[in-house]
Design a protein around this motif. Structure first.
Motif, PDB file in Angstrom:
ATOM      1  N   ASP A 401      16.779 -10.874 -10.284  1.00  0.00           N
ATOM      2  CA  ASP A 401      15.508 -10.802 -11.002  1.00  0.00           C
ATOM      3  C   ASP A 401      14.488 -11.695 -10.295  1.00  0.00           C
ATOM      4  O   ASP A 401      14.577 -12.929 -10.339  1.00  0.00           O
ATOM      5  CB  ASP A 401      15.722 -11.263 -12.449  1.00  0.00           C
ATOM      6  N   LEU A 402      13.526 -11.089  -9.622  1.00  0.00           N
ATOM      7  CA  LEU A 402      12.524 -11.863  -8.891  1.00  0.00           C
ATOM      8  C   LEU A 402      11.574 -12.609  -9.828  1.00  0.00           C
ATOM      9  O   LEU A 402      10.940 -13.589  -9.423  1.00  0.00           O
ATOM     10  CB  LEU A 402      11.724 -10.943  -7.956  1.00  0.00           C
ATOM     11  N   ARG A 403      11.460 -12.158 -11.071  1.00  0.00           N
ATOM     12  CA  ARG A 403      10.628 -12.882 -12.043  1.00  0.00           C
ATOM     13  C   ARG A 403      11.212 -14.272 -12.281  1.00  0.00           C
ATOM     14  O   ARG A 403      10.484 -15.268 -12.349  1.00  0.00           O
ATOM     15  CB  ARG A 403      10.554 -12.105 -13.362  1.00  0.00           C
ATOM     16  N   SER A 415      15.519 -13.967  -2.112  1.00  0.00           N
ATOM     17  CA  SER A 415      16.097 -14.686  -3.246  1.00  0.00           C
ATOM     18  C   SER A 415      17.160 -15.642  -2.731  1.00  0.00           C
ATOM     19  O   SER A 415      17.652 -15.512  -1.597  1.00  0.00           O
ATOM     20  CB  SER A 415      16.719 -13.699  -4.230  1.00  0.00           C
ATOM     21  N   ARG A 448       3.705  -9.756 -11.124  1.00  0.00           N
ATOM     22  CA  ARG A 448       4.884 -10.369 -10.512  1.00  0.00           C
ATOM     23  C   ARG A 448       5.657 -11.230 -11.501  1.00  0.00           C
ATOM     24  O   ARG A 448       6.816 -11.536 -11.280  1.00  0.00           O
ATOM     25  CB  ARG A 448       4.476 -11.222  -9.307  1.00  0.00           C
ATOM     26  N   CYS A 450       6.145 -10.503 -14.942  1.00  0.00           N
ATOM     27  CA  CYS A 450       6.970  -9.733 -15.887  1.00  0.00           C
ATOM     28  C   CYS A 450       7.381  -8.365 -15.356  1.00  0.00           C
ATOM     29  O   CYS A 450       8.184  -7.669 -15.976  1.00  0.00           O
ATOM     30  CB  CYS A 450       6.238  -9.558 -17.226  1.00  0.00           C
ATOM     31  N   GLY A 451       6.819  -7.957 -14.194  1.00  0.00           N
ATOM     32  CA  GLY A 451       7.203  -6.675 -13.604  1.00  0.00           C
ATOM     33  C   GLY A 451       6.454  -5.480 -14.147  1.00  0.00           C
ATOM     34  O   GLY A 451       6.722  -4.346 -13.748  1.00  0.00           O
ATOM     35  N   ALA A 568      12.307  -5.427  -2.089  1.00  0.00           N
ATOM     36  CA  ALA A 568      11.514  -5.234  -3.316  1.00  0.00           C
ATOM     37  C   ALA A 568      11.817  -3.843  -3.843  1.00  0.00           C
ATOM     38  O   ALA A 568      11.112  -2.875  -3.545  1.00  0.00           O
ATOM     39  CB  ALA A 568      10.030  -5.412  -3.022  1.00  0.00           C
ATOM     40  N   GLN A 607      16.777  -6.878  -4.934  1.00  0.00           N
ATOM     41  CA  GLN A 607      15.757  -7.771  -5.482  1.00  0.00           C
ATOM     42  C   GLN A 607      14.700  -6.941  -6.197  1.00  0.00           C
ATOM     43  O   GLN A 607      14.163  -5.988  -5.623  1.00  0.00           O
ATOM     44  CB  GLN A 607      15.107  -8.583  -4.359  1.00  0.00           C
ATOM     45  N   THR A 608      14.367  -7.319  -7.441  1.00  0.00           N
ATOM     46  CA  THR A 608      13.441  -6.489  -8.209  1.00  0.00           C
ATOM     47  C   THR A 608      12.706  -7.301  -9.274  1.00  0.00           C
ATOM     48  O   THR A 608      13.223  -8.316  -9.767  1.00  0.00           O
ATOM     49  CB  THR A 608      14.196  -5.332  -8.882  1.00  0.00           C
ATOM     50  N   TYR A 609      11.518  -6.841  -9.626  1.00  0.00           N
ATOM     51  CA  TYR A 609      10.775  -7.401 -10.750  1.00  0.00           C
ATOM     52  C   TYR A 609      11.069  -6.649 -12.051  1.00  0.00           C
ATOM     53  O   TYR A 609      10.604  -7.037 -13.109  1.00  0.00           O
ATOM     54  CB  TYR A 609       9.262  -7.344 -10.468  1.00  0.00           C
ATOM     55  N   GLN A 610      11.810  -5.549 -11.950  1.00  0.00           N
ATOM     56  CA  GLN A 610      12.153  -4.764 -13.140  1.00  0.00           C
ATOM     57  C   GLN A 610      13.669  -4.511 -13.173  1.00  0.00           C
ATOM     58  O   GLN A 610      14.120  -3.369 -13.046  1.00  0.00           O
ATOM     59  CB  GLN A 610      11.395  -3.435 -13.148  1.00  0.00           C
TER      60      GLN A 610
END
Length: 744
Positions: A401-403, A415, A448, A450-451, A568, A607-610
């Motif tokens: 989770d990149l957040r 990460s 970035r 909360c996605g 990403a 790696q993801t924001y969602q």
């Protein structure tokens, strides 16, 4: 009286030129599009052969002076007739003109310089030759004497070598040939885009692969021509199934077309076919010269090859004995043409297989929703490969989770988990692939922290950023202003987000100095052979890390790659397109599938924001069925393909007011054409295109939805009728795209 438009010479410069002939009553059933006919031509009415391009009830000039077709030529369906019939079908199903369709499908005549192999050999009797030689010596024809001396061994000698090594002029050779002493033989040499001698041991199929082959072959030998979907996890050995089927087809005296997305058409992929079939294989792709491309068409037509490998254009290879068409990675957007007609290779291959009595095999680890829906309904036969070949295991996948990384102060593109894994692999001497999912992110706004992506409340697609901070939906026209803070969480980290492969390379070298890195993107592969050089170098271990966009995740098999890092994962979710989730799932599953394809176990870091998005969650475990159910629920709710059918109409004009006026009129006429029954159609727009102005043309879009494809074809015909050819419409360029797969 019915009339036929006939073309008498199929060549690139004459495709536009047809002549209208009347169809006599006795030929009305046989004189159909594609039929070969005999017609009176020119002032002397000499009888020539031609092909019917189209038929109509309307004469173009005085019916009393219109000549009649003499006869319909009977016999086997020629290649020309096949391609004309196919072109007509494409025109009807995908829009455009007959001429545009013909230029797409026909291997048309063109002037390309032939490569000739020229050899010289003695051809006179011994007594004649001795007398001629004595005369040449006597008259001091030294060049002729040198030539005859060289040819006395009775072997053939290369023409160019004779000119260079013996200092003999072309005029001398011509004179000796004219006197009947020497023969000059010329053979056309075809350019071969792949060179080299290959050999390998034929692998043994595992039980699943063998079952798939036998399922297709049993029906094939019984004369049943079906369409199959070969659905196998990444690394399950689909290519070996293709190779075995092609080998059996060739043994039956038939030929095969193997479609591969251009992005996957690397030397590494094609080599496996050459190892199995040698010189009976050829390849087509965009980087061939005009001469190389034309030579492959000639070789196919003359029957000197049995297998053609290439992107969607290879579908139109002029094989007389086509027995099988295979489409690998059938879900790829590259199979949809960007030019008019905007055909899809999958549907076009279905019709071509029907025309030729061929079998169609589609293959994918992540099938398109369209293909899988047809497989579930029984229109396609489903063949499953559940396990990886070579006893390899599926990689271990971890989602980061990149957040949370941002909240904990890590602003690096790597990460902590990915950095640790990279250090470990580099220490072991193993290889790493870093995949940058850039597809479709341009012009989209996301948070970035909360996605969250800024979406249309009506169409559930991401809004696209235009000048002046306007966020616009290209499906319905909804508009809002770009927020300064995220409306979901209040964070200030909102805006355009993206990075490039060069930045990733710089970050790698900064984090891991001295590491050997290769980068594969549009810049590093723009020259001929660019893909092959990078792939071969990585395969030989000349670099530890390969960085790239989607071109590195298709068709590559590197045994030493044990880690795949996806930088990403969710960028493609932000595309202003209803297919964004499907594209994301496919890309991630394919990228993850590059790890652990041999004896060494593989790991994947996403790696993801969602991290909670279903396309990312299901891709991590390659759970296609779970993804399919969730995505189809969304498609059914909003009536997107394949739950419904979609027609996009693009109107382009030099004057904004004229283009918009034409678009408004077309939309109004289509609205009036709707019928009251449920599912007949909905019309949205016009709205400005994603690129509202390009090449000095203003662009507007109209979307039409319907439950049945045939209904969209009705709307297409209405939009092309004469009543719409107002002065405004005639000043515009109008294009049609059925079930579009890319944004405008």
């Amino acid at each position: 009286m019915r009339y036929a438009d006939v073309i008498v010479d199929i060549s690139l410069e004459k495709l536009d030129k047809t002549y209208q002939y009347a169809i006599p009553d006795g030929l009305s059933d046989a004189a159909v599009v594609g039929a070969k006919v005999l017609v009176p031509f020119g002032g002397g009415n000499r009888k020539v052969e031609g092909y019917i391009m189209d038929t109509s009830d309307t004469p173009v000039f005085d019916p009393a002076r219109t000549k009649e077709i003499v006869s319909v030529v009977q016999g086997a369906v020629s290649l020309e007739r096949r391609f004309i019939t196919l072109a007509y079908w494409m025109k009807e199903h995908f829009g455009g003109t007959m001429n545009e369709a013909l230029k797409t499908v026909l291997p048309v005549k063109q002037e390309v310089r032939r490569l000739l192999k020229r050899t010289l050999v003695l051809c006179a009797e011994k007594e004649q030759l001795e007398a001629y030689y004595a005369t040449a010596v006597k008259r001091k024809y030294d060049a002729r004497v040198r030539l005859l001396d060289a040819l006395m061994d009775g072997k053939e000698h290369d023409y160019a070598d004779v000119l260079q090594k013996l200092s003999v002029s072309p005029a001398t050779i011509e004179a000796v040939c004219r006197d009947g002493m020497v023969a000059l033989r010329e053979e056309t040499v075809f350019r071969n885009p792949v060179r080299g001698a290959f050999s390998s041991e034929k692998p043994r199929l595992n039980e699943e692969q063998q079952n798939a082959v036998e399922a297709v072959w049993k029906n094939y030998m019984q004369g049943k021509r079906e369409t199959y979907l070969l659905f196998g996890v990444t690394g399950s050995g689909k290519t070996e199934v293709y190779l075995e089927l092609i080998e059996r087809v060739i043994r039956q005296g038939k030929q095969a077309i193997m479609l591969i997305p251009e992005i996957s058409l690397t030397f590494q992929t094609v080599r496996r076919f050459y190892e199995r079939f040698g010189e009976r294989v050829s390849v087509l792709h965009s980087r061939l010269s005009a001469g190389e491309r034309y030579d492959q068409y000639v070789r196919a037509r003359e029957g000197s090859i049995d297998v053609m490998i290439g992107p969607r254009s290879a579908l139109f290879t002029p094989f007389e004995r086509l027995g099988m068409i295979l489409i690998d990675e059938e879900q790829e957007g590259a199979y949809k043409s960007e030019g008019t007609p905007k055909y899809h290779a999958r549907e076009t291959a279905e019709y071509l297989a029907e025309l030729t009595g061929a079998t169609l095999v589609l293959g994918s680890a992540t099938p398109s929703l369209e293909a899988y829906t047809k497989a579930k309904s029984g229109q396609y036969q489903l063949l499953l490969l559940h396990n990886r070949a070579k006893e390899a295991t599926m990689p271990k996948v971890e989602i980061v989770d990149l957040r949370q990384e941002l909240a904990e102060g890590n602003r690096s593109m790597f990460s902590r988990k990915l950095r640790e894994q990279m250090q470990e692999r580099l220490a072991k001497g193993e290889q790493i692939m870093l995949f940058l999912n850039r597809r479709g992110y341009a012009g989209t706004v996301s948070c970035r922290a909360c996605g969250e992506g800024m979406k249309c409340p009506h169409c559930d697609v991401t809004l696209t950023l235009h000048k002046g901070g306007r966020l616009l939906c290209h499906y319905c026209g909804y508009e809002s202003q770009q927020p300064k803070v995220c409306p979901a969480c209040g964070s200030k980290y909102i805006g355009l987000f993206g990075t490039g492969t060069q930045k990733v390379e710089e970050a790698v070298l900064k984090e891991f100095p001295g590491t050997k890195v290769l980068r594969m993107d549009a810049d590093t592969t723009k020259n001929k052979g660019g893909h092959e050089r990078i792939v071969e170098a990585f395969a030989k271990g000349e670099a530890q890390i390969l960085i790239g966009t989607q071109m590195i995740v298709k068709g590559h098999d590197f045994p030493k790659v044990t880690l795949v890092g996806i930088i990403a994962a969710d960028l493609s979710l932000y595309a202003g397109d209803y297919r964004a989730s499907e594209r994301t799932f496919c890309l991630l599953a394919q990228a993850a599938g590059r790890a652990g394809r041999d004896k060494l176990p593989g790991e994947v870091v996403i790696q993801t924001y969602q991290p909670e998005h279903y396309s990312i969650v299901e891709a991590a475990t390659e759970n296609y069925e779970g993804f399919y159910e969730k995505e189809m629920a969304y498609r059914r709710l909003l009536q997107y393909p394949p739950a419904a059918q979609l027609l996009l109409i693009l109107i382009q004009g030099e004057e904004e007011a004229v283009a918009k006026g034409a678009a408004v009129r077309i939309a109004r006429v289509l609205q009036e054409a709707k019928k009251p029954e449920e599912g007949y159609g909905t019309v949205s727009g016009p709205v400005p295109a994603g690129v509202a102005k390009a090449n000095d043309l203003y662009r507007f879009l109209i979307y039409v939805k319907a439950t049945q494809y045939e209904r969209l074809m009705e709307f297409h015909r209405i939009a092309e009728t004469e009543k719409l050819l107002t002065e405004a419409s005639m000043k515009c360029n109008i294009q049609f795209d059925f079930n579009p797969i890319s944004g405008y």
